[in-house]
Write an enzyme that holds these catalytic residues in place. Structure first.
Site, PDB file in Angstrom:
ATOM      1  N   ILE A  18      38.673  65.433  73.788  1.00 56.68           N
ATOM      2  CA  ILE A  18      39.437  64.230  74.137  1.00 56.68           C
ATOM      3  C   ILE A  18      38.926  62.991  73.418  1.00 56.68           C
ATOM      4  O   ILE A  18      39.505  61.918  73.546  1.00 56.68           O
ATOM      5  CB  ILE A  18      39.411  63.985  75.660  1.00 56.68           C
ATOM      6  N   GLY A  19      37.854  63.129  72.646  1.00 65.58           N
ATOM      7  CA  GLY A  19      37.359  61.971  71.927  1.00 65.58           C
ATOM      8  C   GLY A  19      36.161  62.312  71.070  1.00 65.58           C
ATOM      9  O   GLY A  19      35.527  63.362  71.227  1.00 65.58           O
ATOM     10  N   GLY A  21      32.828  60.125  68.897  1.00 69.03           N
ATOM     11  CA  GLY A  21      32.184  58.872  68.530  1.00 69.03           C
ATOM     12  C   GLY A  21      31.154  59.100  67.444  1.00 69.03           C
ATOM     13  O   GLY A  21      31.083  60.172  66.843  1.00 69.03           O
ATOM     14  N   GLY A  22      30.341  58.090  67.197  1.00 65.22           N
ATOM     15  CA  GLY A  22      29.353  58.182  66.142  1.00 65.22           C
ATOM     16  C   GLY A  22      28.252  59.179  66.431  1.00 65.22           C
ATOM     17  O   GLY A  22      27.623  59.699  65.512  1.00 65.22           O
ATOM     18  N   MET A  23      27.985  59.467  67.707  1.00 67.85           N
ATOM     19  CA  MET A  23      26.860  60.329  68.034  1.00 67.85           C
ATOM     20  C   MET A  23      27.233  61.548  68.857  1.00 67.85           C
ATOM     21  O   MET A  23      26.406  62.430  69.050  1.00 67.85           O
ATOM     22  CB  MET A  23      25.821  59.524  68.812  1.00 67.85           C
ATOM     23  N   ALA A  24      28.466  61.625  69.373  1.00 65.95           N
ATOM     24  CA  ALA A  24      28.809  62.737  70.249  1.00 65.95           C
ATOM     25  C   ALA A  24      30.304  63.003  70.236  1.00 65.95           C
ATOM     26  O   ALA A  24      31.110  62.131  69.911  1.00 65.95           O
ATOM     27  CB  ALA A  24      28.341  62.443  71.680  1.00 65.95           C
ATOM     28  N   VAL A  26      33.388  64.362  72.861  1.00 65.60           N
ATOM     29  CA  VAL A  26      33.661  64.400  74.295  1.00 65.60           C
ATOM     30  C   VAL A  26      34.770  65.408  74.558  1.00 65.60           C
ATOM     31  O   VAL A  26      35.802  65.409  73.880  1.00 65.60           O
ATOM     32  CB  VAL A  26      34.082  63.009  74.824  1.00 65.60           C
ATOM     33  N   LYS A  41      29.976  65.430  77.289  1.00 62.50           N
ATOM     34  CA  LYS A  41      29.646  64.777  76.021  1.00 62.50           C
ATOM     35  C   LYS A  41      28.542  65.574  75.353  1.00 62.50           C
ATOM     36  O   LYS A  41      27.467  65.767  75.918  1.00 62.50           O
ATOM     37  CB  LYS A  41      29.214  63.337  76.267  1.00 62.50           C
ATOM     38  N   ASP A 135      24.349  48.362  75.619  1.00 62.58           N
ATOM     39  CA  ASP A 135      25.490  48.561  74.710  1.00 62.58           C
ATOM     40  C   ASP A 135      26.792  48.234  75.426  1.00 62.58           C
ATOM     41  O   ASP A 135      27.759  48.991  75.342  1.00 62.58           O
ATOM     42  CB  ASP A 135      25.501  49.997  74.185  1.00 62.58           C
TER      43      ASP A 135
END
Length: 696
Positions: A18-19, A21-24, A26, A41, A135
């Site tokens: 479902i998604g 990002g820069g590090m993981a 999801v 994640k 963050d």
């Protein structure tokens, strides 16, 4: 990327991604152990290879797993399976605040304030547990389909090394505090700064500092003054602008010291938009913009130039060491002088050879020259003209001595301030050449109120002179003992007794053959129990054996409409059906009742049943954040929404105010941009509000 259908941790079945990002990445997954949908994640490969990062990530995620709050995406589990490192979180269906801002351009003041309050409440819960997010940004704030605002990625943000600015944090550096981008210590006030930047973006539709590179943006956080948001949103209320400006002060000590203070001001701004209640510390009127020290900005620039520097260094492999420009000039001058000296010398030889008769004269001249040279040397030594080398040696010796003294200057072992008062700690610290300041308070049943509970640098650790140590002061124990003697007294007396010691109350009813109508049968938690201030104690009150009164069943909530109508009718009550919406329940089931479940109703009276019904396509939406109306005493509340001619029950039950605010997402009829809210307490109208609805 994980394939659909695989199971990790022997319980989480991957449904879909479902998604990313820069590090993981999801994934939506099903928890087969608890039969619920979750978000998983999974760290990407480049992070899994860093053992230091993985260890820190697991430790911080485990700490975040102990944090449970309605405005936080809760962490359920942390694990490792076949080389995969993952965390399991609450699955929130909705949209990120970043996407919501992009979609709307800028948010209304009420929307922005409501979102800020909810994020602040989540941060307050984290800060109270000693967790700093580090963050906070719109990308990490999710607005669920039912309008709840949740802050995500606790634990992850803190695990990342925030002292390095790289291309991977382009999204974060827009919201980073000056102390974060300079690589210094960051604490709860850094979260407040980032939230202030987020509020700025909500009300203006833009971030205050932008640039082509992360380094350029970071330096702006250090050096440039923030443009007042009212420049871009002229109708922005004065109080909200002041709140944003206070949150984004470059000096952390000029911001809100505690996020609870920020929450209070945000609530006030809803009631008094143009009020001048924000305590904003103004800099000297004659002062100019403070430019960050060169060390700060150069450190930030070095982060951006590091790769280029490495490449350049690798190419420069020659061992040749260039001489200073002065050396070339000196050599050139010497080369220029040598021919002239040589000519003079040659002419002298020719003169001796050709004019032998002048030898005696020349000999006398040479003897005189020697005498003159001797005199020059003697006089020069007396005047110190030939002592240059000694002077340099003395200077070097002095420098070495100074360096040695500086190197020998000892660092300071931090004392143990535990159980001292702040004044005692400051006096002790000053004797060591360091300082102490309070950074927060925390409840404790073990440490007396006003005494130091913890410090941010451990006792015995070495620090530089003049370092300031942060300490947390105990606020004492807020536990209150539930009074004895409540069982057997009348309902109102029991409520008054609880209120007198700082406790709330809620009432349920039960039939009894032995306890008179209106008197307390039982107390939960029990008499003599220790509970926090403000806890609502449940009083079970007798309705006697009167067959003309019945208790509305607690089983109604979640029951399908047909069964609920039948159940109410079988009790001798008249069911009436209204519609509402709560995404936590399936469509067609009961989500509220009036009188509320557990309350008493007279035979033949009407019981209103609210059936869950999803809003129609094209419905409008209003994100409501409401303070208690004047005259409210904490009784039973019923809230209606009117959009002519439709009237909907949006709340029916006990005190709806959580931390002093009632928050809800209201769905209006398609095409309707206005509605009217009616607030009743125990059947008495206390307040009306005109609401603005926006397209979804």
């Amino acid at each position: 990327m994980l394939k659909e259908g695989i199971i990790i941790g022997d319980r989480y079945e991957i449904i879909s991604r479902i998604g990313s990002g820069g590090m993981a990445d999801v994934y939506k997954a099903k928890d087969h152990k608890l039969s619920r949908m979750v978000a998983v994640k999974v760290l990407k490969a480049e992070f899994r290879a860093d053992n230091t990062f993985v260890s820190k990530f697991q430790k911080e995620a485990q700490a975040a797993a102990g944090l449970a709050h309605p405005n936080v995406v809760n962490v359920y589990d942390v694990g490792q399976d076949r080389g995969l490192y993952y965390i399991v979180m609450e699955l929130v269906e909705g949209i990120t605040l970043k996407d919501y801002i992009t979609k709307k351009g800028k948010l209304s003041v009420k929307e922005a304030t409501s979102i800020a309050i909810q994020v602040s409440l989540g941060l307050e819960a984290a800060h109270n547990e000693g967790i700093v997010h580090r963050d906070v940004k719109p990308q990490n704030i999710i607005i669920s389909t039912d309008g709840k605002v949740k802050l995500s990625d606790f634990g992850i943000a803190k695990a990342i090394n925030s002292n390095t600015i790289t291309a991977n944090v382009m999204g974060s550096v827009h919201y980073s505090s000056p102390e974060q981008v300079r690589g210094g210590f960051s604490d709860t006030k850094s979260d407040i700064y980032s939230l202030g930047i987020t509020m700025y973006e909500m009300v203006t539709g833009r971030v205050p500092f932008d640039g082509d590179t992360t380094v350029a943006i970071a330096i702006k956080h250090l050096q440039e003054e923030l443009i007042a948001p009212s420049r871009f949103t002229p109708d922005l209320p004065f109080s909200l602008e002041q709140i944003i400006m206070k949150c984004t002060q470059k000096n952390p000590e000029r911001r809100y010291l505690y996020i609870g203070d920020l929450i209070e001001d945000l609530k006030k701004s809803l009631v008094d938009p143009q009020g001048n209640f924000v305590q904003l510390t103004q800099p000297n009127a004659n002062a100019h913009t403070v430019i960050a020290p060169a060390a700060d900005t150069s450190a930030v620039r070095k982060a951006g130039k590091k790769q280029a520097t490495v490449q350049k260094t690798q190419k420069t492999t020659s061992s040749y060491k260039a001489k200073p420009a002065e050396s070339y000039l000196e050599e050139e001058e010497e080369e220029y002088k040598r021919p002239e000296k040589r000519r003079d010398y040659d002419e002298g030889i020719d003169m001796v050879s050709s004019k032998l008769e002048k030898a005696i004269t020349i000999g006398g001249f040479l003897i005189g020259a020697v005498i003159i040279v001797i005199l020059i040397v003697v006089i020069g030594n007396m005047a110190g003209l030939f002592n240059k080398k000694t002077t340099q040696e003395k200077s070097a010796s002095t420098s070495v001595s100074a360096v040695s003294e500086n190197e020998e200057e000892a660092t300071i072992a931090v004392p143990d301030f535990f159980n001292m008062t702040l004044a005692e700690a400051q006096e002790t610290a000053n004797s060591y050449g360091i300082g102490v300041k309070q950074t927060g308070t925390q409840e404790s049943s073990d440490v007396e109120e006003g005494k130091i509970l913890s410090q941010d640098v451990k006792a015995g650790d070495k620090v530089e002179p003049n370092t300031t140590i942060g300490v947390v002061i105990s606020s004492g124990s807020n536990a209150i003992t539930v009074p004895t003697g409540l069982v057997g007294v009348d309902q109102q007396s029991a409520i008054n007794i609880l209120a007198s010691v700082g406790l709330g109350s809620s009432v349920t009813y039960a039939a009894s053959e032995t306890v008179p109508d209106g008197y307390v049968i039982a107390v939960d938690p029990g008499e003599g129990s220790g509970v926090p201030v403000g806890t609502a104690i449940t009083l079970t009150v007798s309705i006697g054996s009167d067959s003309n009164r019945v208790i509305v069943p607690n089983t109604l909530l979640g029951m399908d409409q047909a069964t609920a109508v039948e159940t109410v009718a079988n009790l001798g009550l008249n069911p009436a059906v209204v519609t509402g919406y709560n995404p936590e329940y399936p469509e067609g089931v009961i989500i509220a009742a009036t009188p509320a479940p557990g309350q008493v109703a007279d035979l033949g009276s009407v019981v209103s049943l609210t059936v869950n019904q999803a809003p129609a396509a094209g419905s409008t939406v209003c994100m409501l954040a409401m303070l208690p109306p004047e005259g409210y005493t904490g009784g039973h509340v019923t809230i209606y929404l009117e959009q002519d001619p439709q009237v909907t029950t949006v709340y029916d039950g006990p005190d709806p105010f959580v931390n002093g605010v009632y928050q809800n997402t209201l769905y209006g009829q398609p095409g309707y941009t206005r509605g009217y809210l009616y607030f009743y307490e125990d059947g008495v109208l206390l307040d009306t509000m005109t609401l603005e609805f926006n397209p979804q």
